[in-house]
Scaffold this motif. Sequence first.
Motif, PDB file in Angstrom:
ATOM      1  N   ASP A 135       0.849  -1.190   0.000  1.00  0.00           N
ATOM      2  CA  ASP A 135       0.000   0.000   0.000  1.00  0.00           C
ATOM      3  C   ASP A 135       0.882   1.236   0.000  1.00  0.00           C
ATOM      4  OD1 ASP A 135      -2.397  -1.403   0.118  1.00  0.00           O
ATOM      5  OD2 ASP A 135      -2.392  -1.470   2.304  1.00  0.00           O
ATOM      6  N   ASP A 136       0.327   2.308  -0.493  1.00  0.00           N
ATOM      7  CA  ASP A 136       1.022   3.585  -0.540  1.00  0.00           C
ATOM      8  C   ASP A 136       0.046   4.645  -0.035  1.00  0.00           C
ATOM      9  OD1 ASP A 136       2.510   5.807  -1.159  1.00  0.00           O
ATOM     10  OD2 ASP A 136       2.422   5.538  -3.321  1.00  0.00           O
ATOM     11  N   HIS A 137       0.369   5.265   1.091  1.00  0.00           N
ATOM     12  CA  HIS A 137      -0.512   6.263   1.694  1.00  0.00           C
ATOM     13  C   HIS A 137       0.218   7.580   1.825  1.00  0.00           C
ATOM     14  CE1 HIS A 137      -3.257   3.041   2.899  1.00  0.00           C
ATOM     15  NE2 HIS A 137      -2.186   2.372   3.281  1.00  0.00           N
ATOM     16  N   LEU A 138      -0.542   8.668   1.831  1.00  0.00           N
ATOM     17  CA  LEU A 138       0.022   9.982   2.096  1.00  0.00           C
ATOM     18  C   LEU A 138      -0.884  10.679   3.104  1.00  0.00           C
ATOM     19  CD1 LEU A 138       2.228  12.041   1.452  1.00  0.00           C
ATOM     20  CD2 LEU A 138       0.765  12.913  -0.384  1.00  0.00           C
ATOM     21  N   PHE A 139      -0.376  10.842   4.331  1.00  0.00           N
ATOM     22  CA  PHE A 139      -1.113  11.508   5.394  1.00  0.00           C
ATOM     23  C   PHE A 139      -0.321  12.719   5.857  1.00  0.00           C
ATOM     24  CE2 PHE A 139      -2.644   7.125   5.833  1.00  0.00           C
ATOM     25  CZ  PHE A 139      -4.010   7.329   5.946  1.00  0.00           C
ATOM     26  N   GLN A 182       7.512  14.453   3.141  1.00  0.00           N
ATOM     27  CA  GLN A 182       7.654  14.998   1.792  1.00  0.00           C
ATOM     28  C   GLN A 182       7.494  16.507   1.873  1.00  0.00           C
ATOM     29  OE1 GLN A 182       8.156  12.734  -0.911  1.00  0.00           O
ATOM     30  NE2 GLN A 182       8.462  11.460   0.900  1.00  0.00           N
ATOM     31  N   LYS A 183       8.249  17.237   1.093  1.00  0.00           N
ATOM     32  CA  LYS A 183       8.105  18.701   1.040  1.00  0.00           C
ATOM     33  C   LYS A 183       6.769  19.032   0.371  1.00  0.00           C
ATOM     34  CE  LYS A 183      12.249  20.208   2.398  1.00  0.00           C
ATOM     35  NZ  LYS A 183      12.457  21.036   3.539  1.00  0.00           N
ATOM     36  N   ARG A 184       6.122  20.044   0.890  1.00  0.00           N
ATOM     37  CA  ARG A 184       4.936  20.560   0.212  1.00  0.00           C
ATOM     38  C   ARG A 184       5.390  21.317  -1.017  1.00  0.00           C
ATOM     39  NH1 ARG A 184       0.572  20.571   3.882  1.00  0.00           N
ATOM     40  NH2 ARG A 184       1.248  20.351   6.035  1.00  0.00           N
TER      41      ARG A 184
END
Length: 188
Positions: A135-139, A182-184
């Motif tokens: 799975d790959d999530h971004l929170f 991760q950088k915005r």
Amino acid sequence: MEDRYKISDPQALKVVAHPLRGRLLGLLRSEGPATASELGRRTGESSGSTSYHLRELFKYGFIEEDTEGRDGRERRWRARHRYTSWNSREMVEVPGGREAVEVIRTRQAEVLAEAVLGFDEDAWSPEWVEAAGIDDHLFELPPAALTEFLRRSQDLLNELAARHESAPGVQPVHVFVGGFPQKRRDES
């Protein structure tokens, strides 16, 4: 076997980041004690090569001689710990540490790629094919929340492994858990 080997020496991290050494240590952890010759056959390496790399793992405390299974002719080796860990923040602050962390992260990514690309659906039951995956999530989380997630995921995996230790169909499962900020776009 001890649970965890927490290392603070960048050289020890580099030692275990070597692809063959990492593979040898993984085999000793997952399949149990073995000789250099046995490991050479499993990895397609010469016993001289595996013997050299086993001595390096021994020198840095990752493995030990298995005196119970010794046959008198060749040393048997076993892993000393189930896991290897380090504190990345502490590691990058010592000379050579940043490079060691980069090497081991690269190796971890390679192992992940090998596990994903090496999974052959035709070789497993439908239950395993359905269960396996990534799975790959971004929170959006603060550092404390990511730290809690990683700790709680380890606790959950330990609980599940203990609960299902002798259940039918048990197989070794390589589980990868990680998180990196991760950088915005507006921070670039």
